[in-house]
Write a protein that holds these residues in place. Structure first.
Motif, PDB file in Angstrom:
ATOM      1  N   ARG A  93      27.988  -8.669  49.765  1.00 26.47           N
ATOM      2  CA  ARG A  93      26.967  -7.694  49.334  1.00 26.47           C
ATOM      3  C   ARG A  93      26.723  -7.814  47.827  1.00 26.47           C
ATOM      4  O   ARG A  93      25.581  -7.746  47.364  1.00 26.47           O
ATOM      5  N   ARG A  94      27.791  -7.991  47.071  1.00 25.55           N
ATOM      6  CA  ARG A  94      27.665  -8.067  45.610  1.00 25.55           C
ATOM      7  C   ARG A  94      27.168  -9.439  45.149  1.00 25.55           C
ATOM      8  O   ARG A  94      26.388  -9.528  44.204  1.00 25.55           O
ATOM      9  N   LYS A  95      27.599 -10.497  45.812  1.00 23.42           N
ATOM     10  CA  LYS A  95      27.290 -11.842  45.340  1.00 23.42           C
ATOM     11  C   LYS A  95      25.957 -12.383  45.857  1.00 23.42           C
ATOM     12  O   LYS A  95      25.358 -13.271  45.243  1.00 23.42           O
ATOM     13  N   PHE A  96      25.485 -11.872  47.002  1.00 17.81           N
ATOM     14  CA  PHE A  96      24.211 -12.316  47.586  1.00 17.81           C
ATOM     15  C   PHE A  96      23.278 -11.114  47.747  1.00 17.81           C
ATOM     16  O   PHE A  96      23.044 -10.645  48.869  1.00 17.81           O
ATOM     17  N   PRO A  97      22.737 -10.591  46.660  1.00 19.12           N
ATOM     18  CA  PRO A  97      21.960  -9.348  46.721  1.00 19.12           C
ATOM     19  C   PRO A  97      20.660  -9.444  47.514  1.00 19.12           C
ATOM     20  O   PRO A  97      20.088  -8.417  47.879  1.00 19.12           O
ATOM     21  N   ASN A  98      20.188 -10.667  47.790  1.00 22.19           N
ATOM     22  CA  ASN A  98      18.922 -10.837  48.515  1.00 22.19           C
ATOM     23  C   ASN A  98      19.119 -11.414  49.919  1.00 22.19           C
ATOM     24  O   ASN A  98      18.164 -11.922  50.521  1.00 22.19           O
ATOM     25  N   MET A  99      20.320 -11.307  50.445  1.00 27.14           N
ATOM     26  CA  MET A  99      20.614 -11.845  51.768  1.00 27.14           C
ATOM     27  C   MET A  99      19.842 -11.100  52.858  1.00 27.14           C
ATOM     28  O   MET A  99      19.830  -9.871  52.896  1.00 27.14           O
ATOM     29  N   LYS A 100      19.195 -11.846  53.733  1.00 33.11           N
ATOM     30  CA  LYS A 100      18.421 -11.289  54.843  1.00 33.11           C
ATOM     31  C   LYS A 100      19.052 -11.611  56.198  1.00 33.11           C
ATOM     32  O   LYS A 100      18.857 -10.878  57.166  1.00 33.11           O
ATOM     33  N   ILE A 101      19.753 -12.730  56.276  1.00 31.52           N
ATOM     34  CA  ILE A 101      20.326 -13.189  57.537  1.00 31.52           C
ATOM     35  C   ILE A 101      21.810 -13.479  57.341  1.00 31.52           C
ATOM     36  O   ILE A 101      22.193 -14.237  56.445  1.00 31.52           O
ATOM     37  N   LEU A 102      22.644 -12.862  58.177  1.00 31.83           N
ATOM     38  CA  LEU A 102      24.086 -13.092  58.151  1.00 31.83           C
ATOM     39  C   LEU A 102      24.560 -13.367  59.566  1.00 31.83           C
ATOM     40  O   LEU A 102      24.255 -12.613  60.490  1.00 31.83           O
ATOM     41  N   SER A 103      25.316 -14.440  59.724  1.00 37.08           N
ATOM     42  CA  SER A 103      25.915 -14.732  61.024  1.00 37.08           C
ATOM     43  C   SER A 103      27.397 -14.979  60.815  1.00 37.08           C
ATOM     44  O   SER A 103      27.782 -15.897  60.074  1.00 37.08           O
ATOM     45  N   MET A 104      28.238 -14.135  61.423  1.00 35.78           N
ATOM     46  CA  MET A 104      29.693 -14.277  61.277  1.00 35.78           C
ATOM     47  C   MET A 104      30.397 -14.097  62.627  1.00 35.78           C
ATOM     48  O   MET A 104      31.478 -13.536  62.718  1.00 35.78           O
ATOM     49  N   MET A 105      29.779 -14.598  63.671  1.00 38.29           N
ATOM     50  CA  MET A 105      30.357 -14.518  65.012  1.00 38.29           C
ATOM     51  C   MET A 105      31.654 -15.327  65.106  1.00 38.29           C
ATOM     52  O   MET A 105      31.905 -16.228  64.305  1.00 38.29           O
ATOM     53  N   ASN A 106      32.455 -14.985  66.123  1.00 41.31           N
ATOM     54  CA  ASN A 106      33.731 -15.671  66.353  1.00 41.31           C
ATOM     55  C   ASN A 106      34.673 -15.591  65.162  1.00 41.31           C
ATOM     56  O   ASN A 106      35.369 -16.551  64.839  1.00 41.31           O
ATOM     57  N   ASN A 107      34.648 -14.441  64.497  1.00 39.20           N
ATOM     58  CA  ASN A 107      35.674 -14.072  63.534  1.00 39.20           C
ATOM     59  C   ASN A 107      36.343 -12.805  64.054  1.00 39.20           C
ATOM     60  O   ASN A 107      35.696 -11.990  64.725  1.00 39.20           O
ATOM     61  N   GLU A 108      37.601 -12.609  63.725  1.00 40.61           N
ATOM     62  CA  GLU A 108      38.311 -11.413  64.197  1.00 40.61           C
ATOM     63  C   GLU A 108      37.625 -10.132  63.720  1.00 40.61           C
ATOM     64  O   GLU A 108      37.619  -9.115  64.413  1.00 40.61           O
ATOM     65  N   ALA A 109      37.024 -10.189  62.527  1.00 44.50           N
ATOM     66  CA  ALA A 109      36.374  -9.001  61.959  1.00 44.50           C
ATOM     67  C   ALA A 109      35.026  -8.692  62.590  1.00 44.50           C
ATOM     68  O   ALA A 109      34.427  -7.664  62.281  1.00 44.50           O
ATOM     69  N   ALA A 110      34.557  -9.571  63.470  1.00 48.26           N
ATOM     70  CA  ALA A 110      33.255  -9.377  64.118  1.00 48.26           C
ATOM     71  C   ALA A 110      33.450  -9.300  65.629  1.00 48.26           C
ATOM     72  O   ALA A 110      33.160 -10.257  66.353  1.00 48.26           O
ATOM     73  N   PRO A 111      33.969  -8.155  66.141  1.00 44.51           N
ATOM     74  CA  PRO A 111      34.258  -8.056  67.570  1.00 44.51           C
ATOM     75  C   PRO A 111      33.002  -8.122  68.429  1.00 44.51           C
ATOM     76  O   PRO A 111      31.976  -7.557  68.087  1.00 44.51           O
ATOM     77  N   SER A 112      33.102  -8.844  69.520  1.00 42.97           N
ATOM     78  CA  SER A 112      31.992  -8.938  70.473  1.00 42.97           C
ATOM     79  C   SER A 112      32.557  -9.272  71.849  1.00 42.97           C
ATOM     80  O   SER A 112      33.760  -9.506  72.006  1.00 42.97           O
ATOM     81  N   TYR A 113      31.681  -9.322  72.811  1.00 46.20           N
ATOM     82  CA  TYR A 113      32.073  -9.672  74.184  1.00 46.20           C
ATOM     83  C   TYR A 113      32.751 -11.037  74.216  1.00 46.20           C
ATOM     84  O   TYR A 113      33.658 -11.283  75.001  1.00 46.20           O
ATOM     85  N   PHE A 114      32.334 -11.933  73.336  1.00 44.17           N
ATOM     86  CA  PHE A 114      32.814 -13.311  73.368  1.00 44.17           C
ATOM     87  C   PHE A 114      34.247 -13.465  72.860  1.00 44.17           C
ATOM     88  O   PHE A 114      34.916 -14.439  73.177  1.00 44.17           O
ATOM     89  N   ASN A 115      34.736 -12.521  72.050  1.00 40.99           N
ATOM     90  CA  ASN A 115      36.117 -12.642  71.555  1.00 40.99           C
ATOM     91  C   ASN A 115      36.981 -11.433  71.948  1.00 40.99           C
ATOM     92  O   ASN A 115      37.954 -11.110  71.278  1.00 40.99           O
ATOM     93  N   GLY A 116      36.582 -10.768  73.047  1.00 37.37           N
ATOM     94  CA  GLY A 116      37.409  -9.700  73.582  1.00 37.37           C
ATOM     95  C   GLY A 116      37.135  -8.318  73.027  1.00 37.37           C
ATOM     96  O   GLY A 116      37.838  -7.363  73.343  1.00 37.37           O
TER      97      GLY A 116
END
Length: 203
Positions: free
Chosen positions: A109-132
């Motif tokens: 958030r601090r380093k990329f102030p103009n970020m519009k698209i973020l993809s962080m799937m398949n990380n423990e911090a991003a829970p989803s159906y795919f990782n339980g």
């Protein structure tokens, strides 16, 4: 984009050439700055996916026009430190070792102030159906990220809807305000204690 191809590639656009570099699938343990930094004024997309990288990409801050950074399939953790890069609009960091969402989100958030698209799937911090992860965990994760990065338009290949943005603001504003009131109470308590000690000292 061909993840298997390395080297420089150009894709024509209406007014200028679209430049990107891919070093995907090369077993790299260090970022190849010698090649990358020859294009500090022209490089727009950098693909470092599916390597063995875990070093902080400090020198990427010299890439004045870089808009897309792809770091999928590496060994980055929540404590990665990025340089300040206002030109970045897209970050892909799927399938890494990110397990602390607040720490990671605060950094990007601090380093990329103009970020519009973020993809962080398949990380423990991003829970989803795919990782339980459960639906509740997935919803909470999305709401937290969206609340912290108000300009985000796409999270994990899913568009951020206005009603989702409003709910995220509502949910996490309540948390922040309750935390703030708790802190004010603690500060007030400390102040009263200090005043009592001072009063006893005078007597």
């Amino acid at each position: 984009m061909d993840h298997h191809t390395s080297g420089q590639h150009s894709q024509p656009s209406h007014s200028s050439s679209f430049q990107w570099l891919s070093f995907a699938y090369q077993g790299l343990t260090e970022i190849p700055y010698d090649t990358i930094l020859t294009q500090t004024e022209s490089l727009e997309v950098l693909d470092l996916s599916y390597n063995l990288l875990d070093e902080n990409p400090a020198l990427l801050g010299q890439l004045e026009r870089l808009s897309t950074l792809i770091l999928d399939g590496n060994k980055y953790t929540s404590h990665i430190k990025f340089p300040y890069m206002p030109s970045i609009t897209t970050v892909c960091i799927n399938k890494n070792k990110i397990n602390n969402l607040p720490v990671f989100v605060e950094e990007i958030r601090r380093k990329f102030p103009n970020m519009k698209i973020l993809s962080m799937m398949n990380n423990e911090a991003a829970p989803s159906y795919f990782n339980g992860g459960s639906l509740t965990q997935y919803t909470d994760y999305r709401q937290y990220v969206i609340s912290q990065i108000p300009g985000l338009e796409i999270l994990d290949d899913t568009e951020v809807l206005e009603k989702e943005r409003a709910q995220a603001r509502k949910t996490y504003r309540l948390q922040q305000s309750s935390h703030g009131s708790r802190k004010r109470k603690e500060d007030s308590s400390k102040k009263h204690t200090h005043m009592r000690k001072k009063s006893n000292a005078v007597i």
